[in-house]
Design a protein around this motif. Structure first.
Motif, mmCIF file in Angstrom:
data_model
loop_
_atom_site.group_PDB
_atom_site.id
_atom_site.type_symbol
_atom_site.label_atom_id
_atom_site.label_comp_id
_atom_site.label_asym_id
_atom_site.label_seq_id
_atom_site.Cartn_x
_atom_site.Cartn_y
_atom_site.Cartn_z
ATOM 1 N N LEU A 113 0.838 -1.191 0.000
ATOM 2 C CA LEU A 113 0.000 0.000 0.000
ATOM 3 C C LEU A 113 0.877 1.247 0.000
ATOM 4 O O LEU A 113 1.911 1.287 0.670
ATOM 5 N N PRO A 114 0.494 2.289 -0.745
ATOM 6 C CA PRO A 114 1.290 3.529 -0.768
ATOM 7 C C PRO A 114 1.345 4.168 0.622
ATOM 8 O O PRO A 114 0.321 4.309 1.291
ATOM 9 N N GLN A 115 2.533 4.547 1.055
ATOM 10 C CA GLN A 115 2.703 5.175 2.362
ATOM 11 C C GLN A 115 2.168 6.606 2.381
ATOM 12 O O GLN A 115 2.011 7.200 3.449
ATOM 13 N N SER A 116 1.851 7.143 1.211
ATOM 14 C CA SER A 116 1.341 8.513 1.132
ATOM 15 C C SER A 116 -0.154 8.588 1.405
ATOM 16 O O SER A 116 -0.722 9.688 1.451
ATOM 17 N N ARG A 117 -0.807 7.413 1.580
ATOM 18 C CA ARG A 117 -2.246 7.379 1.848
ATOM 19 C C ARG A 117 -2.498 6.554 3.111
ATOM 20 O O ARG A 117 -1.644 5.763 3.522
ATOM 21 N N PRO A 118 -3.666 6.731 3.754
ATOM 22 C CA PRO A 118 -4.013 5.866 4.884
ATOM 23 C C PRO A 118 -3.897 4.394 4.478
ATOM 24 O O PRO A 118 -4.225 4.013 3.347
ATOM 25 N N LEU A 119 -3.441 3.573 5.427
ATOM 26 C CA LEU A 119 -2.979 2.217 5.103
ATOM 27 C C LEU A 119 -4.100 1.174 5.156
ATOM 28 O O LEU A 119 -4.073 0.233 5.937
ATOM 29 N N TRP A 120 -5.090 1.332 4.279
ATOM 30 C CA TRP A 120 -6.174 0.354 4.189
ATOM 31 C C TRP A 120 -6.825 0.414 2.815
ATOM 32 O O TRP A 120 -6.753 1.427 2.116
ATOM 33 N N GLU A 121 -7.462 -0.689 2.453
ATOM 34 C CA GLU A 121 -8.226 -0.775 1.209
ATOM 35 C C GLU A 121 -9.430 -1.685 1.424
ATOM 36 O O GLU A 121 -9.401 -2.590 2.267
ATOM 37 N N ILE A 122 -10.483 -1.451 0.631
ATOM 38 C CA ILE A 122 -11.652 -2.326 0.608
ATOM 39 C C ILE A 122 -11.922 -2.704 -0.842
ATOM 40 O O ILE A 122 -11.899 -1.851 -1.739
ATOM 41 N N HIS A 123 -12.180 -3.987 -1.070
ATOM 42 C CA HIS A 123 -12.450 -4.489 -2.418
ATOM 43 C C HIS A 123 -13.824 -5.159 -2.421
ATOM 44 O O HIS A 123 -14.061 -6.123 -1.673
ATOM 45 N N ILE A 124 -14.733 -4.668 -3.249
ATOM 46 C CA ILE A 124 -16.097 -5.185 -3.337
ATOM 47 C C ILE A 124 -16.162 -6.179 -4.501
ATOM 48 O O ILE A 124 -16.003 -5.802 -5.668
ATOM 49 N N ILE A 125 -16.397 -7.452 -4.180
ATOM 50 C CA ILE A 125 -16.419 -8.510 -5.196
ATOM 51 C C ILE A 125 -17.868 -8.978 -5.377
ATOM 52 O O ILE A 125 -18.363 -9.808 -4.616
ATOM 53 N N ASN A 126 -18.542 -8.446 -6.370
ATOM 54 C CA ASN A 126 -19.952 -8.784 -6.577
ATOM 55 C C ASN A 126 -20.101 -9.912 -7.601
ATOM 56 O O ASN A 126 -20.838 -9.801 -8.587
ATOM 57 N N TYR A 127 -19.385 -10.994 -7.339
ATOM 58 C CA TYR A 127 -19.451 -12.198 -8.167
ATOM 59 C C TYR A 127 -19.572 -13.407 -7.253
ATOM 60 O O TYR A 127 -19.009 -13.414 -6.158
ATOM 61 N N PRO A 128 -20.276 -14.445 -7.693
ATOM 62 C CA PRO A 128 -20.445 -15.627 -6.837
ATOM 63 C C PRO A 128 -19.178 -16.482 -6.787
ATOM 64 O O PRO A 128 -18.401 -16.520 -7.743
ATOM 65 N N THR A 129 -18.965 -17.121 -5.649
ATOM 66 C CA THR A 129 -17.894 -18.113 -5.499
ATOM 67 C C THR A 129 -18.522 -19.391 -4.949
ATOM 68 O O THR A 129 -19.730 -19.457 -4.725
ATOM 69 N N ASN A 130 -17.713 -20.399 -4.713
ATOM 70 C CA ASN A 130 -18.227 -21.635 -4.126
ATOM 71 C C ASN A 130 -18.737 -21.435 -2.705
ATOM 72 O O ASN A 130 -19.508 -22.257 -2.194
ATOM 73 N N ASP A 131 -18.322 -20.335 -2.064
ATOM 74 C CA ASP A 131 -18.678 -20.116 -0.668
ATOM 75 C C ASP A 131 -19.675 -18.993 -0.442
ATOM 76 O O ASP A 131 -20.254 -18.894 0.648
ATOM 77 N N ALA A 132 -19.874 -18.124 -1.418
ATOM 78 C CA ALA A 132 -20.718 -16.946 -1.180
ATOM 79 C C ALA A 132 -21.280 -16.396 -2.484
ATOM 80 O O ALA A 132 -20.756 -16.657 -3.577
ATOM 81 N N SER A 133 -22.343 -15.581 -2.345
ATOM 82 C CA SER A 133 -22.917 -14.902 -3.513
ATOM 83 C C SER A 133 -22.140 -13.633 -3.847
ATOM 84 O O SER A 133 -22.151 -13.171 -4.995
ATOM 85 N N SER A 134 -21.488 -13.051 -2.843
ATOM 86 C CA SER A 134 -20.646 -11.874 -3.034
ATOM 87 C C SER A 134 -19.719 -11.768 -1.833
ATOM 88 O O SER A 134 -19.953 -12.416 -0.803
ATOM 89 N N SER A 135 -18.685 -10.957 -1.958
ATOM 90 C CA SER A 135 -17.687 -10.855 -0.884
ATOM 91 C C SER A 135 -17.127 -9.439 -0.797
ATOM 92 O O SER A 135 -17.145 -8.690 -1.779
ATOM 93 N N VAL A 136 -16.642 -9.107 0.392
ATOM 94 C CA VAL A 136 -15.913 -7.852 0.591
ATOM 95 C C VAL A 136 -14.569 -8.192 1.230
ATOM 96 O O VAL A 136 -14.512 -8.903 2.234
ATOM 97 N N ILE A 137 -13.487 -7.712 0.620
ATOM 98 C CA ILE A 137 -12.135 -7.934 1.132
ATOM 99 C C ILE A 137 -11.649 -6.659 1.815
ATOM 100 O O ILE A 137 -11.731 -5.571 1.245
#
Length: 465
Positions: A113-137
């Motif tokens: 992660l760039p040190q020039s920004r707050p050290l976090w990210e969120i990724h919205i995965i709106n696709y189905p997997t074997n375990d879920a209909s959607s996911s947030v990382i």
């Protein structure tokens, strides 16, 4: 654009500095799995109104003052830099999307992660997997806080699915039975002697393992330089907490004993299958521990109170735990492995080595500086065979803006280990997550060995009763 706010600064904790140094850069990766596709989640509004106000660190960057001291300095946050919506090809099968998801997860876990920004990210995965209909990382730098702090922050954004007005509850962490008063005097004396001996032994062993003695190179430890920069794979498996409690009751041990025994036994089975001689190799797990004297999660407001027992930050230490060796007796009777783990953990609990290790790091920091301690911690990880961490999740199902949470899990990224094992409970299920060095560890075979270990132990416990 993110502009520095000249007025709002706070010092970075020593552990936060260790985790964000020239030799260490550790991330916590968390995944929320939903039962339904993500629809009208109002992500930017949630992040702005719920996540950012939880703690100033979510809107701060790490800077140095004129004396070289590291500080958290608040900035204006451009949410578009932190919230991502990856696009996968349309019209694929669930199995294909599952592979895309895990490839994406493993890839972003390795990115800095760039040190020039707050050290976090969120990724919205709106696709189905074997375990879920959607996911947030969630990708969060460990310098922001430890797993306890960050999960506590996450839980403050969620509600009970059955009744949002009720609080979430968690498994009890209290010891089962207090000892009778008639035995306390003698047992206290015995425990004091045992604690003194174990403390000296464990603390001395920890120093040696962190500085001089490395584990053997085995199918779970490459021992190569630069392991933290190599591609990784992240995968999960589930175990029934009811089955684990059943094994616990039949053997008269603790839930932690059973979980540790399953993980260690499965690991040794994998090592034996990949290299027969390695079943008796010297291998150590570095177990990360929450040093707070608490029984459950506190509210975020309580965490932010620096005098609270469960205050925000990196309140962790580590313990070297030898992985029991595999012999013929333990192959024919896997319950011996559980009992071995029970004895090891019981002995470690009678030691003050964890507290002394924390004190040693503070002293080393004052004498040699933060970078030297970070180098020491990296060496500790590199010389071990696996890193193990665990968190307790709620008993009830959660939801996020009417999106029921089907499952959640976490792992660590950026360390110099070939194998990291993360364990989390949620609604009657124990989720074990493996972060493995890609093209070195066969993650599918390791998962298979873990699952075989669980079935063998469950069968043996049932037949033994």
């Amino acid at each position: 654009m993110e502009h520095l706010n000249e007025e709002q600064v706070e010092p970075v904790s020593p552990m936060g500095q260790y985790f964000n140094s020239s030799v260490l850069c550790i991330y916590i990766i968390g995944v929320l799995e939903f039962e339904v596709p993500i629809d009208d989640l109002q992500t930017f509004a949630l992040v702005k109104d719920v996540l950012l106000p939880i703690n100033p660190r979510f809107s701060s960057v790490m800077v140095q003052d004129k004396d070289g001291e590291k500080l958290w300095k608040q900035v204006d946050v451009n949410l578009k830099d932190h919230v991502h919506f990856p696009i996968f090809p349309e019209g694929k099968t669930v199995e294909s999307y599952d592979k895309d998801f895990h490839d994406y997860l493993s890839s972003i876990a390795m990115e800095q992660l760039p040190q020039s920004r707050p050290l976090w990210e969120i990724h919205i995965i709106n696709y189905p997997t074997n375990d879920a209909s959607s996911s947030v990382i969630f990708k969060l730098h460990h310098a922001l806080g430890d797993g306890y702090s960050l999960v506590g922050a996450l839980l403050s954004c969620l509600q009970r699915a059955d009744d949002p007005s009720l609080p979430l509850s968690f498994p009890s962490l209290k010891p089962s039975k207090p000892e009778s008063s008639t035995k306390n005097i003698w047992r206290r004396f015995s425990c004091m002697l045992s604690s003194a001996f174990n403390t000296v032994s464990d603390f001395g062993w920890s120093i040696l393992k962190s500085s001089i003695i490395s584990d053997d190179k085995t199918p779970i430890r490459s021992g190569d330089e630069g392991t933290e920069f190599r591609p990784i794979s992240i995968s999960c498996m589930e175990f029934s907490i009811d089955h684990i409690k059943d094994i616990k009751s039949r053997l008269g041990v603790t839930v932690n004993d059973v979980i540790t025994g399953i993980v260690f036994y499965g690991t040794r089975l994998y090592m034996q299958e990949m290299d027969f001689k390695s079943k008796t190799a010297d291998s150590t797990a570095l177990v990360l521990l929450n040093t707070r004297n608490i029984e459950g999660y506190q509210s975020v407001n309580d965490m932010l109170n620096t005098k609270a027992k469960g205050s925000w930050g990196n309140k962790i230490s580590f313990l070297h735990v030898p992985i029991p060796k595999l012999n013929q007796d333990k192959i024919s009777n896997p319950l011996e492995f559980i009992l071995d783990c029970h004895n090891i953990i019981k002995r470690k609990k009678q030691s003050l080595a964890v507290a002394l290790t924390g004190t040693l790091l503070v002293m080393e920091s004052k004498i040699r500086g933060q970078e030297a301690v970070a180098k020491h911690l990296r060496g500790t990880v590199a010389k071990s065979s696996a890193v193990i961490s665990s968190l307790v999740g709620p008993i009830q199902q959660m939801s996020l803006v009417n999106h029921p949470v089907k499952g959640l899990y976490f792992t660590l990224a950026g360390g110099a280990e070939s194998l990291a094992i993360s364990i989390m409970s949620y609604v009657g299920v124990l989720r074990v997550t493996l972060k493995t060095e890609k093209d070195f560890i066969d993650e599918q075979k390791l998962k298979s060995c873990m699952q075989s270990a669980f079935q063998m132990i469950l069968k043996a416990a049932t037949e033994n009763s």
